[in-house]
Design an enzyme around this catalytic site. Structure first.
Site, PDB file in Angstrom:
ATOM      1  CE1 TYR A  29      90.266  12.835 -97.335  1.00  0.00           C
ATOM      2  CE2 TYR A  29      91.754  13.364 -99.116  1.00  0.00           C
ATOM      3  CZ  TYR A  29      91.027  12.443 -98.414  1.00  0.00           C
ATOM      4  OH  TYR A  29      91.056  11.131 -98.779  1.00  0.00           O
ATOM      5  CE  LYS A  89      80.030   7.545 -85.495  1.00  0.00           C
ATOM      6  NZ  LYS A  89      79.269   6.284 -85.537  1.00  0.00           N
ATOM      7  CG  ASP A 119      88.730   9.366 -99.923  1.00  0.00           C
ATOM      8  OD1 ASP A 119      88.677   8.881-101.060  1.00  0.00           O
ATOM      9  OD2 ASP A 119      89.753   9.316 -99.213  1.00  0.00           O
TER      10      ASP A 119
END
Lengths: 98, 333
Positions: free
Chosen positions: B124, B171, B228
């Site tokens: 973002y 991750k 998100d």
């Protein structure tokens, strides 16, 4: 692809004090993680030690111009990454910070 | 003493949702003086920035804002009002609580999870380049200070609210440096909160675990993009975006908002469920220590939802936005 500038990323504990103009390039903004910081922001905004300074020319420049830009900036600052900025078919091929 | 709160009515269905929510807040006894400000399509259509400087300054001055949904224009050069607010106010912590609401149909009973999403970096940051005509890159920026402050915010909130478990989601098995930094910072921060059980999950595993073992989770903390996605997944588990509240916190300011969009096709139809914005306002009241008013609204809302006679279309009913708000007011004790 038309070369028009460079985003130069600096490692600096505070906002780097860089020249506003170098050769054909004008400093457009300084940002930190995609947020423009040379405008009013939150009073206690927090930043990382990785700053982006966008130098943009109003005409096509050469790769040698970018090398000269880096040479000038290297005299006082530690840059860690450079991304050349291009136009493709007249459109900016890079994003703008918030 | 009344609280001065900035009100941004927003676009599309935003104004009618705000009208409904203000009606309920007025009836709750909450002492609020609203300071109107603009953002979104209105200033944009006048050729002004999507979030005018005056709006930013008002929020800085009064510290708290309630915001209706806003439309993000699609197209070249357009920016999101929501992202602009988060960036310019450094609202780094997005809180998205999800829980089972009485009378709202969902297979996920006993859901009770609070999600903290980092709001200012990761993909973002929106730092993107074409490096050749055929290759575009987007920088995933994860910083140690950016990670630490959202992690500390989540742990502090868990401690202050008696929560027992915090799980960091990442991750790091693939993005070993960027997500690895987030995970490493999470482990360091967790050591300062020995009373809270810490665990970490790979994001794809978290998706599967959430829909099969949701009762195992308490507080989740995630980098921006995973936050998100997972928070919308969790909103669906709660009953949909129409009922899911949200809040964005910085060091100085807080902006409370429904997480859904402005639904322009329903604008002016008095149709959309105001629950999400109302529950966001309840979060705001708790932030302002207006606990009695917050409890009164929440209990009245629960009674209306439980009874099921007055429901908006998304919950299978025919009531309009304002009728639903009126029913909550009528059920306030």
């Amino acid at each position: 692809m038309k070369l028009v500038g460079a985003d130069v990323y600096f490692w600096s504990s505070g906002m780097p004090d860089v020249p506003k103009q170098i050769g054909p390039f004008v400093l457009q903004f300084i940002s930190n993680r995609g947020t423009r910081v040379v405008q009013p922001i939150a009073p206690n905004a927090e930043f990382s030690d990785w700053w982006c300074c966008r130098y943009r020319a109003d005409r096509e420049v050469s790769h040698a111009d970018v090398h000269a830009l880096l040479e000038t900036l290297s005299q006082k600052h530690v840059w860690t990454q450079v991304q050349k900025l291009f136009e493709i078919n007249g459109a900016n091929a890079y994003s703008e910070p918030y | 003493m009344s609280h001065k709160v900035v009100l941004i009515r927003g676009d599309g269905t935003g104004p009618e949702l705000c009208e409904a929510v203000l009606k309920v807040l007025d009836a709750s006894g909450a002492k609020i003086e609203w300071v109107e400000a603009e953002a979104g399509e209105k200033p944009l259509n006048r050729g002004e920035p999507i979030v005018p400087d005056r709006t930013i300054e008002l929020i800085k001055q009064y510290k708290v804002a309630l915001k209706g949904p806003m439309t993000t224009p699609i197209g070249k050069g357009s920016v999101s009002a929501n992202v602009t607010l988060r960036k310019r106010l450094d609202l780094f912590a997005c809180m998205r609580p999800v829980w089972t609401l009485p009378g709202v149909p969902t297979p996920f009973q006993d859901l009770n999870i609070v999600i903290f999403r980092e709001n200012t970096e990761d993909l973002y940051a929106q730092v993107e380049y074409y490096t050749t005509p055929d290759v575009a890159v987007s920088l995933k920026i994860i910083s140690r200070p950016g990670s630490r402050r959202i992690l500390e915010f989540a742990f502090e909130w868990a401690r202050a609210n008696g929560r027992k478990k915090v799980a960091a989601v990442h991750k790091a098995n693939i993005m070993k440096l960027s997500d690895g930094l987030f995970l490493q910072t999470a482990r360091e921060v967790a050591q300062k909160y020995p009373e809270i059980e810490f665990s970490d999950y790979i994001v794809d595993n978290m998706c599967m675990q959430l829909v099969t073992r949701w009762r195992n989770f308490d507080v989740l903390v995630l980098p921006n993009l995973y936050g998100d996605i997972i928070s919308d997944l969790a909103a669906g588990m709660m009953g949909g975006l129409g009922v899911a509240p949200g809040a964005n916190f910085g060091r100085d300011c807080a902006v409370f908002e429904a997480v859904h969009g402005s639904a322009p096709k329903y604008a002016g139809l008095n149709k959309v469920n105001p629950t999400a914005l109302l529950l966001s306002a309840v979060l705001m009241l708790r932030h302002l220590k207006e606990t009695e008013a917050a409890n009164r609204i929440e209990q009245a809302l629960y009674r209306v939802l439980q009874e099921g006679k007055v429901r908006t279309y998304d919950l299978g009913g025919r009531a309009g936005t304002q009728e639903f708000a009126q029913a909550i007011v009528a059920n306030m004790r």
